[in-house]
Enzyme design. Sequence first.
Site, PDB file in Angstrom:
ATOM      1  N   LYS A 135       0.874  -1.187   0.000  1.00 15.39           N
ATOM      2  CA  LYS A 135       0.000   0.000   0.000  1.00 15.39           C
ATOM      3  C   LYS A 135       0.899   1.221   0.000  1.00 15.39           C
ATOM      4  O   LYS A 135       2.071   1.139   0.382  1.00 15.39           O
ATOM      5  CB  LYS A 135      -0.881   0.003   1.251  1.00 15.39           C
ATOM      6  CG  LYS A 135      -2.117   0.854   1.139  1.00 15.39           C
ATOM      7  CD  LYS A 135      -3.253   0.139   0.448  1.00 15.39           C
ATOM      8  CE  LYS A 135      -4.465   1.029   0.315  1.00 15.39           C
ATOM      9  NZ  LYS A 135      -5.672   0.257  -0.010  1.00 15.39           N
ATOM     10  N   ASP A 175      -7.170   4.360  -4.231  1.00 18.30           N
ATOM     11  CA  ASP A 175      -7.785   4.194  -2.902  1.00 18.30           C
ATOM     12  C   ASP A 175      -8.376   5.572  -2.600  1.00 18.30           C
ATOM     13  O   ASP A 175      -8.630   6.348  -3.546  1.00 18.30           O
ATOM     14  CB  ASP A 175      -6.728   3.751  -1.870  1.00 18.30           C
ATOM     15  CG  ASP A 175      -7.346   3.341  -0.527  1.00 18.30           C
ATOM     16  OD1 ASP A 175      -7.862   2.215  -0.424  1.00 18.30           O
ATOM     17  OD2 ASP A 175      -7.328   4.149   0.430  1.00 18.30           O
TER      18      ASP A 175
HETATM   19  N1  LIG Z   1     -11.138   1.976  -4.276  1.00 21.42           N
HETATM   20  C1  LIG Z   1     -10.996   0.676  -4.091  1.00 21.42           C
HETATM   21  O1  LIG Z   1     -10.927  -0.102  -5.035  1.00 21.42           O
HETATM   22  C2  LIG Z   1     -10.950   0.119  -2.716  1.00 21.42           C
HETATM   23  C3  LIG Z   1     -11.162   0.901  -1.607  1.00 21.42           C
HETATM   24  N2  LIG Z   1     -11.223   0.320  -0.366  1.00 21.42           N
HETATM   25  C4  LIG Z   1     -11.477   1.107   0.817  1.00 21.42           C
HETATM   26  O2  LIG Z   1     -12.763   1.700   0.732  1.00 21.42           O
HETATM   27  C5  LIG Z   1     -12.796   2.935   1.470  1.00 21.42           C
HETATM   28  C6  LIG Z   1     -13.279   4.045   0.565  1.00 21.42           C
HETATM   29  O3  LIG Z   1     -12.368   4.187  -0.514  1.00 21.42           O
HETATM   30  P1  LIG Z   1     -12.789   4.844  -1.915  1.00 21.42           P
HETATM   31  O4  LIG Z   1     -14.259   4.786  -2.059  1.00 21.42           O
HETATM   32  O5  LIG Z   1     -11.925   4.245  -2.933  1.00 21.42           O
HETATM   33  O6  LIG Z   1     -12.299   6.319  -1.691  1.00 21.42           O
HETATM   34  P2  LIG Z   1     -12.949   7.675  -2.258  1.00 21.42           P
HETATM   35  O7  LIG Z   1     -11.907   8.709  -2.081  1.00 21.42           O
HETATM   36  O8  LIG Z   1     -13.557   7.459  -3.569  1.00 21.42           O
HETATM   37  O9  LIG Z   1     -14.124   7.903  -1.213  1.00 21.42           O
HETATM   38  C7  LIG Z   1     -13.889   7.981   0.178  1.00 21.42           C
HETATM   39  C8  LIG Z   1     -15.182   8.357   0.817  1.00 21.42           C
HETATM   40  O10 LIG Z   1     -15.046   8.316   2.228  1.00 21.42           O
HETATM   41  C9  LIG Z   1     -15.448   9.568   2.762  1.00 21.42           C
HETATM   42  N3  LIG Z   1     -14.633   9.835   3.916  1.00 21.42           N
HETATM   43  C10 LIG Z   1     -13.286   9.863   3.989  1.00 21.42           C
HETATM   44  N4  LIG Z   1     -12.907  10.172   5.225  1.00 21.42           N
HETATM   45  C11 LIG Z   1     -14.031  10.312   5.929  1.00 21.42           C
HETATM   46  C12 LIG Z   1     -14.313  10.623   7.272  1.00 21.42           C
HETATM   47  N5  LIG Z   1     -13.322  10.856   8.137  1.00 21.42           N
HETATM   48  N6  LIG Z   1     -15.607  10.663   7.668  1.00 21.42           N
HETATM   49  C13 LIG Z   1     -16.604  10.403   6.780  1.00 21.42           C
HETATM   50  N7  LIG Z   1     -16.408  10.124   5.502  1.00 21.42           N
HETATM   51  C14 LIG Z   1     -15.145  10.081   5.087  1.00 21.42           C
HETATM   52  C15 LIG Z   1     -15.203  10.568   1.662  1.00 21.42           C
HETATM   53  O11 LIG Z   1     -16.004  11.714   1.806  1.00 21.42           O
HETATM   54  C16 LIG Z   1     -15.608   9.761   0.450  1.00 21.42           C
HETATM   55  O12 LIG Z   1     -16.993   9.761   0.301  1.00 21.42           O
HETATM   56  C17 LIG Z   1     -11.386   3.086   2.028  1.00 21.42           C
HETATM   57  O13 LIG Z   1     -11.334   2.494   3.308  1.00 21.42           O
HETATM   58  C18 LIG Z   1     -10.542   2.263   1.069  1.00 21.42           C
HETATM   59  O14 LIG Z   1      -9.339   1.848   1.655  1.00 21.42           O
HETATM   60  C19 LIG Z   1     -11.113  -1.029  -0.213  1.00 21.42           C
HETATM   61  C20 LIG Z   1     -10.882  -1.843  -1.284  1.00 21.42           C
HETATM   62  C21 LIG Z   1     -10.668  -1.316  -2.606  1.00 21.42           C
HETATM   63  O1  LIG Z   2      -6.745  -2.728  -6.834  1.00 21.49           O
HETATM   64  C1  LIG Z   2      -5.768  -2.713  -6.128  1.00 21.49           C
HETATM   65  O2  LIG Z   2      -4.641  -3.042  -6.479  1.00 21.49           O
HETATM   66  C2  LIG Z   2      -5.822  -2.308  -4.677  1.00 21.49           C
HETATM   67  C3  LIG Z   2      -7.145  -1.996  -4.105  1.00 21.49           C
HETATM   68  C4  LIG Z   2      -6.932  -1.614  -2.677  1.00 21.49           C
HETATM   69  O3  LIG Z   2      -6.151  -0.730  -2.404  1.00 21.49           O
HETATM   70  C5  LIG Z   2      -7.601  -2.333  -1.628  1.00 21.49           C
HETATM   71  O4  LIG Z   2      -8.038  -3.459  -1.853  1.00 21.49           O
HETATM   72  O5  LIG Z   2      -7.675  -1.804  -0.497  1.00 21.49           O
END
Ligand SMILES: NC(=O)C1=CN([C@@H]2O[C@H](COP(=O)(O)OP(=O)(O)OC[C@H]3O[C@@H](n4cnc5c(N)ncnc54)[C@H](O)[C@@H]3O)[C@@H](O)[C@H]2O)C=CC1
Ligand SMILES: O=C(O)CCC(=O)C(=O)O
Length: 454
Positions: A135, A175
Amino acid sequence: MSITSSSPSLRRVVDPILETVAARNPGEPEYMQAVHEVLESIAPVLDERPDYVEAGILERLVEPERQVVFRVPWVDDDNRVQVSRGFRVQFNSALGPYKGGLRFHSSVNLGIVKFLGFEQIFKNALTAQGIGGAKGGSDFDPHGRSDGEVMRFCQSFMDELYRHLGEHTDIPAGDIGVGAREIGYLFGRYRKIMNRHESGMFTGKGVAWGGAEVRTEATGYGTVFFLEQMLERSGRAIEGLNAVVSGSGNVALYAIEKIQQLGGTAITASDSSGYVVDEKGIDLDLLKQVKEVERLRVSDYAERRPGAHFVRAGSVWDVPTDIALPCATQNELDGAAAATLVRQGVTAVAEGANMPCTPEAIEAFRESSVLFAPGKAANAGGVATSALEMSQNASRQRWSFADSEDRLRAIMTSVHDMTYESSERHGARGDYVIGANTASFVKVADAMLAQGVI
Ligand SMILES: NC(=O)C1=CN([C@@H]2O[C@H](COP(=O)(O)OP(=O)(O)OC[C@H]3O[C@@H](n4cnc5c(N)ncnc54)[C@H](O)[C@@H]3O)[C@@H](O)[C@H]2O)C=CC1
Ligand SMILES: O=C(O)CCC(=O)C(=O)O
């Protein structure tokens, strides 16, 4: 079940490791939390496999193979020099090249990146796609920055990171704070520096330049596919159920989309300013317009959507629901919130985010027999589809949306079954935390054992 209920001889194995991790990684509570969860769950495996202990698998697992921390200087729109900090933690490559996303957010520090990288080792193992765990990220926050500032930051970030990457070495993805725009700038700079279009060195790329169909949707969709399997196992279905979803980013948006496609009603979305409740069901086109296109707040959604209301104080977990999908960030759902959800009759919780539930929350769900899907299993669809993107890049193929979604669904079914079966085999049927940690740990430990002490 946790190791605390296990034999003194097992405590003698695990306690010194936890003490060493605490001493070596001061001020990194999230990393300690992630290590605790895994080590406290794998007692039944250690009981059966003293050879893992003798080979020092645990001591090696908790120490990243490589950690890179670097300066990222860039120039803002007022011509001032800004200095951000960049990180890449290459945690474990026993199963394949390092794989895991990049997070750009002001809260990012080494401990956050390490907790995410540690989780990624086990998540990636569950996908069975031959990928190791890593990461990275930066304390740079793209919110409120112009496209030009984001581009200059990304270029400077890649000016250091490029030397640690490669399609057989380490393959980043998005992420929090790293979406299509950032991936474009990062990939573009790598291509320029290396003078080669090495598609397989980044995933989440635009579909027109080497990206895969369904990668954008994969984490949210995959979380709902896992939830569907979990409900099905207990004779239930998503159709007709309400879902409370936190976040309004990539994972949340596509979890909402799949819930609605399967006949459920997602009634909330949130960001750091508060949450919206929309009892008729979230209007996804409007939410995407507000969050993805205009990059505004969820309060702007509430202003434009008749019947929806915005709540600034309190927590999205106060809203009564059948299903809870935390899709925002770590430790966003604590013991008190879990108690409220349980009291109001929640049936199932699936973690779309990484480690969004605190240990107290998980304990509350376990005690109340709420179905609980830990993130390293439930949100594995994103990285699994990244591995599908790598396969397509390597073979110069392009799979259709429908084909890719079928593959994602099959992988999530397999992750579910593997996790469930491991929980059964280790005397904790239906405990997906034990199931995910034991199933993935065995895969990684076997590979490390076979490859010797390195
Ligand atoms: N994008 C991906 O493919 C993956 C993401 N994740 C996890 O999913 C979660 C969300 O990631 P994404 O949707 O990709 O990011 P993103 O940047 O698209 O969205 C993040 C969301 O969380 C909200 N947020 C962030 N900090 C916050 C807080 N302190 N309080 C309330 N809301 C908050 C933001 O406003 C936003 O709506 C993270 O934990 C990330 O590690 C897990 C697996 C894969
Ligand atoms: O698609 C990837 O390589 C990583 C996605 C990711 O950061 C996660 O699974 O938390």
